[in-house]
Design a protein around this motif. Structure first.
Motif, PDB file in Angstrom:
ATOM      1  N   GLU A  63      -2.514  15.616  -6.792  1.00 56.85           N
ATOM      2  CA  GLU A  63      -3.772  16.347  -6.639  1.00 56.85           C
ATOM      3  C   GLU A  63      -4.486  14.627  -6.660  1.00 56.85           C
ATOM      4  O   GLU A  63      -5.107  14.839  -5.717  1.00 56.85           O
ATOM      5  CB  GLU A  63      -3.632  16.707  -7.619  1.00 56.85           C
ATOM      6  CG  GLU A  63      -3.654  17.943  -7.959  1.00 56.85           C
ATOM      7  CD  GLU A  63      -2.393  17.948  -9.100  1.00 56.85           C
ATOM      8  OE1 GLU A  63      -1.774  17.456  -9.747  1.00 56.85           O
ATOM      9  OE2 GLU A  63      -1.815  19.258  -9.425  1.00 56.85           O
ATOM     10  N   ALA A  64      -4.054  13.852  -7.550  1.00 56.32           N
ATOM     11  CA  ALA A  64      -5.141  12.742  -7.240  1.00 56.32           C
ATOM     12  C   ALA A  64      -4.502  12.202  -6.123  1.00 56.32           C
ATOM     13  O   ALA A  64      -5.962  11.488  -5.511  1.00 56.32           O
ATOM     14  CB  ALA A  64      -5.034  11.555  -8.434  1.00 56.32           C
ATOM     15  N   ARG A  67       3.866   5.430  -5.477  1.00 54.20           N
ATOM     16  CA  ARG A  67       3.698   5.634  -7.503  1.00 54.20           C
ATOM     17  C   ARG A  67       2.946   6.701  -7.072  1.00 54.20           C
ATOM     18  O   ARG A  67       2.723   7.994  -8.154  1.00 54.20           O
ATOM     19  CB  ARG A  67       3.719   4.546  -7.773  1.00 54.20           C
ATOM     20  CG  ARG A  67       5.237   3.798  -7.206  1.00 54.20           C
ATOM     21  CD  ARG A  67       5.076   2.165  -8.431  1.00 54.20           C
ATOM     22  NE  ARG A  67       3.952   1.201  -7.614  1.00 54.20           N
ATOM     23  CZ  ARG A  67       2.777   0.539  -8.348  1.00 54.20           C
ATOM     24  NH1 ARG A  67       2.342   1.069  -9.730  1.00 54.20           N
ATOM     25  NH2 ARG A  67       2.441  -0.178  -7.513  1.00 54.20           N
ATOM     26  N   ALA A  68       1.655   6.542  -6.625  1.00 53.49           N
ATOM     27  CA  ALA A  68       0.059   7.231  -7.130  1.00 53.49           C
ATOM     28  C   ALA A  68       0.917   8.885  -6.719  1.00 53.49           C
ATOM     29  O   ALA A  68       1.028   9.910  -7.677  1.00 53.49           O
ATOM     30  CB  ALA A  68      -0.906   6.776  -6.493  1.00 53.49           C
ATOM     31  N   GLN A  93       3.117  10.353  -9.556  1.00 52.85           N
ATOM     32  CA  GLN A  93       2.476  10.804 -11.037  1.00 52.85           C
ATOM     33  C   GLN A  93       1.140  11.620 -10.694  1.00 52.85           C
ATOM     34  O   GLN A  93       1.376  12.425 -11.787  1.00 52.85           O
ATOM     35  CB  GLN A  93       1.352   9.302 -10.998  1.00 52.85           C
ATOM     36  CG  GLN A  93       2.489   8.034 -11.860  1.00 52.85           C
ATOM     37  CD  GLN A  93       0.815   7.133 -12.933  1.00 52.85           C
ATOM     38  OE1 GLN A  93      -0.167   8.100 -13.194  1.00 52.85           O
ATOM     39  NE2 GLN A  93       1.416   6.079 -12.941  1.00 52.85           N
ATOM     40  N   SER A  94       0.691  12.520  -9.753  1.00 56.49           N
ATOM     41  CA  SER A  94      -0.416  12.654  -9.584  1.00 56.49           C
ATOM     42  C   SER A  94      -0.548  13.413  -7.976  1.00 56.49           C
ATOM     43  O   SER A  94      -1.247  12.189  -7.892  1.00 56.49           O
ATOM     44  CB  SER A  94      -1.170  12.274 -10.322  1.00 56.49           C
ATOM     45  OG  SER A  94      -2.199  13.848  -9.987  1.00 56.49           O
ATOM     46  N   VAL A 135      -3.414  13.608  -3.576  1.00 54.18           N
ATOM     47  CA  VAL A 135      -3.908  14.451  -1.966  1.00 54.18           C
ATOM     48  C   VAL A 135      -5.883  13.175  -1.977  1.00 54.18           C
ATOM     49  O   VAL A 135      -6.561  13.283  -0.753  1.00 54.18           O
ATOM     50  CB  VAL A 135      -4.085  16.003  -2.580  1.00 54.18           C
ATOM     51  CG1 VAL A 135      -5.001  16.043  -0.940  1.00 54.18           C
ATOM     52  CG2 VAL A 135      -3.008  15.870  -2.037  1.00 54.18           C
ATOM     53  N   ALA A 136      -6.765  13.537  -3.166  1.00 52.38           N
ATOM     54  CA  ALA A 136      -8.277  12.809  -3.575  1.00 52.38           C
ATOM     55  C   ALA A 136      -7.981  11.741  -2.655  1.00 52.38           C
ATOM     56  O   ALA A 136      -9.209  10.969  -2.138  1.00 52.38           O
ATOM     57  CB  ALA A 136      -8.599  13.319  -4.542  1.00 52.38           C
ATOM     58  N   SER A 137      -7.769  10.704  -3.200  1.00 50.54           N
ATOM     59  CA  SER A 137      -7.360   8.998  -2.880  1.00 50.54           C
ATOM     60  C   SER A 137      -6.716   9.321  -1.688  1.00 50.54           C
ATOM     61  O   SER A 137      -7.533   7.961  -0.769  1.00 50.54           O
ATOM     62  CB  SER A 137      -6.402   9.265  -3.502  1.00 50.54           C
ATOM     63  OG  SER A 137      -5.346   8.756  -3.128  1.00 50.54           O
ATOM     64  N   GLY A 138      -6.361  10.406  -0.430  1.00 49.81           N
ATOM     65  CA  GLY A 138      -6.423  10.881   0.752  1.00 49.81           C
ATOM     66  C   GLY A 138      -4.419   9.633   0.906  1.00 49.81           C
ATOM     67  O   GLY A 138      -4.659   9.488   2.310  1.00 49.81           O
ATOM     68  N   VAL A 139      -4.007  10.571   0.811  1.00 50.37           N
ATOM     69  CA  VAL A 139      -2.664  10.414   0.461  1.00 50.37           C
ATOM     70  C   VAL A 139      -2.445  10.825   1.454  1.00 50.37           C
ATOM     71  O   VAL A 139      -2.496  12.538   1.132  1.00 50.37           O
ATOM     72  CB  VAL A 139      -1.831   9.625  -0.713  1.00 50.37           C
ATOM     73  CG1 VAL A 139      -0.465  10.588   0.023  1.00 50.37           C
ATOM     74  CG2 VAL A 139      -1.899   9.017  -0.898  1.00 50.37           C
ATOM     75  N   ARG A 183       1.046  -1.480   0.095  1.00 52.76           N
ATOM     76  CA  ARG A 183      -0.408   0.011  -0.193  1.00 52.76           C
ATOM     77  C   ARG A 183       0.864   1.257  -0.197  1.00 52.76           C
ATOM     78  O   ARG A 183       0.377   1.840  -0.828  1.00 52.76           O
ATOM     79  CB  ARG A 183      -0.701  -0.463   1.215  1.00 52.76           C
ATOM     80  CG  ARG A 183      -2.283  -0.468   1.318  1.00 52.76           C
ATOM     81  CD  ARG A 183      -3.093  -1.128   2.068  1.00 52.76           C
ATOM     82  NE  ARG A 183      -3.438  -0.015   3.430  1.00 52.76           N
ATOM     83  CZ  ARG A 183      -3.214  -0.477   5.007  1.00 52.76           C
ATOM     84  NH1 ARG A 183      -3.863  -1.120   5.094  1.00 52.76           N
ATOM     85  NH2 ARG A 183      -3.307   0.685   5.409  1.00 52.76           N
ATOM     86  N   PHE A 206       2.416   2.055  -3.415  1.00 50.41           N
ATOM     87  CA  PHE A 206       0.938   2.502  -4.101  1.00 50.41           C
ATOM     88  C   PHE A 206       1.262   3.516  -4.050  1.00 50.41           C
ATOM     89  O   PHE A 206       0.738   4.843  -4.831  1.00 50.41           O
ATOM     90  CB  PHE A 206      -0.107   1.992  -3.947  1.00 50.41           C
ATOM     91  CG  PHE A 206      -1.643   2.005  -4.927  1.00 50.41           C
ATOM     92  CD1 PHE A 206      -1.489   1.561  -5.907  1.00 50.41           C
ATOM     93  CD2 PHE A 206      -2.135   3.266  -4.744  1.00 50.41           C
ATOM     94  CE1 PHE A 206      -2.346   1.770  -7.128  1.00 50.41           C
ATOM     95  CE2 PHE A 206      -3.219   3.656  -5.049  1.00 50.41           C
ATOM     96  CZ  PHE A 206      -2.983   2.813  -6.819  1.00 50.41           C
ATOM     97  N   ASP A 207       0.838   4.521  -3.079  1.00 43.62           N
ATOM     98  CA  ASP A 207       0.572   5.574  -2.313  1.00 43.62           C
ATOM     99  C   ASP A 207       2.184   6.690  -3.179  1.00 43.62           C
ATOM    100  O   ASP A 207       1.860   7.236  -3.474  1.00 43.62           O
ATOM    101  CB  ASP A 207       0.719   5.492  -0.831  1.00 43.62           C
ATOM    102  CG  ASP A 207      -0.716   5.189  -0.422  1.00 43.62           C
ATOM    103  OD1 ASP A 207      -1.283   4.924  -1.005  1.00 43.62           O
ATOM    104  OD2 ASP A 207      -0.706   5.614   0.559  1.00 43.62           O
TER     105      ASP A 207
END
Lengths: 514, 368
Positions: free
Chosen positions: B229-230, B222-223, B226-227, B232-236, B216, B219-220
């Motif tokens: 903003e995305a 790499r996310a 990559q982005s 943050v929106a996903s909770g990272v 996990r 994943f956070d």
């Protein structure tokens, strides 16, 4: 003066014949034929992905066609850059404004076109002359950052005219405007037409098209399917030409609203350093099975409100509760785990990892929950399987879950996001512009999913710039203006015009008038 | 089937393209300089002797760790230029800890490794905290920290150093024999030993892959890369992620100097190898942040350097010519990856479109 020879009205300004453009994997343009006359507003309508933007980019020299010919004022031209297009008299007003905020209107207009009239008095005179002759009301010395959306758009039009355009292309110019501003824009466009210019107007708001255009060309799947006289068709007939099938509508069924308050936001404010808060004392409650719509002109605090509820914004005061739980102190992740789902406004920036496969995009936002995770590990097998479920149930058109998100069309990307956010039994759905930039088919599907969510007892916060969508889906509509909720409407009673007035603060219902 | 083939082919195409271009450009430099191009390449491409192979593997081990440290940052869009400073500070700390022999034998080794990881992490962590709290670009702060590291180590070295007999070279106290990491005489004793630390490097590579691709946390990370903003929106929590990633990167950077310290030098002195951190940046780029790619890149760099040594004697050309090659590789690799990436994207989009056209035509009645 650059306005060399204005040909008489009625003469052909643009003739496109047999235009074809292939992108790998995308239906772009195929055998497009279009004739635009001087002194006329010619609208091009079509679903998203029907090839309108590509066609306009070809005409503006951004892209070269693979086949076909372009004639401007009767002579064949070869446009390989926007500079070529400008010198051929073609100008384009993009949907997203390209203005420097810290410069004045005059400076913005002259910027990049200094060779025409210099940057001094001659330039000022020319700008004033254009404003005068086309009835464009802007103050040349005003800073662009002080201007509203409608005025900014006029500056963009002014820029195009200053560069000597005789053919003006506007890409979805009304998308960012409220109804009153739309009327103003149309008045300006009619002026341009009176002066003998050819106006190409791209839109998918059919009522507007019918009210302003002299001719309408419909595109579908990359080709021009028909050119009609707006006097002869209804909006419905046009739409059916666009999609080639029966039309959906966003009307909700019987109310499913219950008494149980699920999401309660109270006293939420977001102060800023310059004293003008982005959000001011916002309180709202959404019950189980209820859709609360938020209407507002963009930039009046909608995005901030969503981010405040999601816990993405530092500095927010006030409280957010989900049922019995106080979420105020929780992180975005914890709020999501509690059952708040979020369809972000900008799917490319906030909703997707474009260079990751679909299954990883399924995991995004669900990193800590099954089926995405098992303990501290990401469960690839289960995630892929669940992605396949979403692809199936939400009709995401893709060969499989390992395709990169970037390779999908906008509508399919959005369907994947909706499917993801409806996974894991959410209690609250926050949908910000859920159907923006998706085709009619995907739009209907997304509306259906929101209705399903409502019927299943979710509390839905719907933010949209599409007033028909708001009226059709919401149980209540609140209007947000300068960071405050200023009025509430019953969607069954309200018209888009009334909403529009409240949104600009001009209406009788608005607490804060200008 | 074709899709199975194209992906690995594309992955290989980019570095291959870059290498060909780099060799061509290096040849051009040689020709312009009037040097014997053919002889230079034949010297470099002569199959290495067993003892050269040992040297290559040893140098590659060091490079590998350095590139891994850089790659961790890259995966999160953080440009850790400071690996160079981080490993020098960390190696110095480890040298002191092991040299003072506070703990006996293997325990001393473990303590030294731990010290190196912690110091490296802390040094990189400064840049991480600055970035997360004040928005200071990690590029700038890590460059600054490299300079500070140089001075700090030089200063501290004077405080703790012992002078070698009859020499101006100063260094930390020599690490006792029982705390050293034994080498692996894989190619026969006479040819020298491969650093025992090669095992640690391999484990780091495997751990890197597992952490990034299976957890996990990965994943956070790499996310976020990559982005943001995305993410943050996903909770990272992006700020925490920045600090964590810098700590991790610095921790691995702390290991970079240890194969040399514990395997051959046994002391940290003013002559300790420097510049490994910068090579790591190049190798991470070349290896595309992939643990296997990085290993190949590290071996290539080490090979070029090892094989260029006899150039001066044999053909009277400065071995520095391979530095030019390495530099060009970095440039060409960036370009060719971009070219290949765009090509791959087009292929993918076309594939998606084809896949969608066919079944829709076939099961038209079923879907609608």
């Amino acid at each position: 003066m650059a306005q060399a020879q204005v040909a008489p009205p009625g003469q052909l300004a643009v003739r496109l014949s047999g235009i074809g453009k292939q992108f790998p994997g995308v239906v772009a343009n195929d055998d497009v034929n279009l004739e635009v006359r001087r002194g006329a507003i010619h609208a091009i309508v079509g679903e998203n992905g029907a090839g309108k933007s590509t066609l306009m980019k070809i005409l503006y020299g951004v892209q070269k066609p693979d086949s076909g010919t372009i004639e401007i004022d009767g002579s064949r031209v070869d446009l390989s850059s926007p500079a070529d297009a400008i010198s051929a008299g073609v100008g384009m007003v993009f949907q997203h404004f390209m203005l420097a905020d810290n410069l004045t209107v005059l400076e913005n207009v002259v910027l990049g076109a200094e060779s025409r009239h210099g940057i001094g008095d001659a330039a000022r005179k020319e700008v004033l002359r254009i404003c005068e002759s086309y009835g464009l009301h802007v103050e040349p010395d005003q800073l662009v950052e002080r201007l509203g959306v409608g005025e900014r758009q006029r500056v963009e039009i002014l820029k195009v005219l200053y560069r000597g355009a005789q053919i003006v292309i506007l890409d979805e110019p009304t998308a960012v405007l409220v109804p009153q501003e739309v009327e103003e824009l149309f008045t300006n466009l009619r002026e341009l037409k009176e002066e003998g210019l050819a106006v190409l107007f791209i839109s998918h708001k059919l009522d507007e098209v019918l009210s302003v255009a002299d001719e309408v060309t419909v595109m579908r799947r990359g080709s021009t399917v028909a050119t009609v006289d707006p006097a002869d068709v209804t909006a419905r007939q046009l739409a059916e030409l666009m999609v080639g099938s029966e039309l959906p509508s966003p009307t909700t069924e019987a109310s499913t609203v219950t008494d149980e308050v699920l999401l309660a936001v109270s006293g939420v404010s977001l102060p800023t350093a310059d004293g003008r808060p982005l959000l001011e004392d916002i309180s709202l409650q959404i019950r189980c099975g209820e859709v609360l719509g938020i209407a507002g002109v963009e930039g009046n605090g909608q995005a901030e409100l969503v981010e405040a509820i999601m816990g993405m914004r530092p500095g927010v005061t006030g409280s957010v509760r989900l049922g019995e739980r106080d979420l105020t102190a929780l992180s975005t992740r914890a709020r999501r785990e509690c059952g708040i789902s979020y369809i972000p406004e900008d799917r490319h920036r906030h909703g997707l990892l474009l260079d990751s496969p679909l299954w990883e995009n399924r995991v995004l936002g669900h990193q800590t929950r099954p089926p995405s995770a098992r303990g501290m590990l990401i469960d690839k097998t289960a995630s892929r399987r669940d992605t396949e479920r979403i692809i199936e149930q939400y009709d995401v058109r893709t060969p499989g879950p390992d395709v990169l998100a970037r390779a999908l069309s906008g509508g399919n990307q959005q369907k994947l996001i909706v499917g993801r956010e409806m996974s894991g039994k959410p209690q609250v759905l926050i949908a910000a512009h859920p159907t923006r930039g998706v085709d009619v088919g995907a739009q209907a599907a997304i509306w259906r999913h929101i209705k399903d969510a409502r019927r299943e007892g979710l509390a839905v916060l719907l933010i949209s710039a599409d007033l028909d969508e708001l009226i059709g889906l919401s149980d209540r509509i609140n209007v947000i203006l300068r960071g405050r909720l200023v009025s509430e409407f019953d969607p069954s009673q309200v018209t888009p015009q009334q909403l529009g007035s409240a949104m600009t603060g001009a209406g009788p219902d608005a607490e804060t008038g200008r | 089937m074709t899709e199975r083939l194209t992906k690995p082919l594309l992955a290989v195409a980019a570095p291959a393209l870059a290498l060909v271009a780099a060799f061509a450009l290096t040849s051009l430099v040689l020709i312009i300089a009037g040097d014997p191009t053919g002889e230079v390449w034949s010297t470099i491409l002569t199959p290495p002797e067993a003892r050269n192979v040992v040297n290559v593997v040893n140098a590659a081990t060091v490079y590998y760790l350095s590139a891994l440290a850089v790659a961790i940052g890259f995966r999160m869009n953080l440009f850790n230029i400071g690996v160079d400073g981080q490993y020098r500070v960390a190696t110095f700390a480890a040298a002191v800890v092991a040299g003072e022999a506070w703990l006996p034998g293997i325990l001393g080794t473990v303590l030294a490794v731990l010290a190196a990881v912690l110091v490296g992490a802390a040094w990189a962590g400064i840049a991480g905290v600055l970035r997360a709290s004040r928005g200071v670009s990690e590029v700038i702060s890590t460059i600054m920290l490299n300079f500070i590291a140089t001075s700090l180590v030089a200063y501290s070295l004077r405080r703790v150093a012992v002078r070698e007999e009859g020499s101006n070279i100063i260094g930390t106290r020599e690490i006792p024999a029982e705390s050293r990491v034994p080498g692996l005489p894989l190619l026969g004793e006479v040819n020298g030993e491969i650093y025992g630390f090669v095992v640690v490097a391999a484990l780091c590579g495997a751990g890197y892959w597992f952490l990034l691709n299976r957890t996990r946390f990965g994943f956070d990370l790499r996310a976020t890369g990559q982005s943001p903003e995305a993410a943050v929106a996903s909770g990272v929590n992006v700020k925490r992620m920045i600090v964590t990633a810098m700590l991790l990167s610095g921790g691995v950077a702390g290991l970079v100097g240890l194969p040399i310290l514990l395997g051959s030098a046994y002391t940290y002195g003013s002559t300790f190898q420097s510049g490994i951190g910068f090579a790591g940046i190049a190798i991470a780029l070349l290896g595309r942040n992939h643990p296997v790619g990085i290993a190949l890149g590290a071996l290539l760099f080490a090979y070029l350097e090892e094989q260029s040594n006899p150039l001066q004697i044999l053909v009277d050309v400065s071995p520095d010519i391979v530095k030019i090659t390495q530099g060009i590789i970095v440039l060409t690799v960036v370009i060719s990856y971009e070219v290949v990436r765009r090509y791959g994207q087009r292929v993918e989009q076309r594939r998606v479109a084809q896949a969608l056209e066919r079944p829709e035509g076939e099961r038209a009645g079923v879907t609608t």
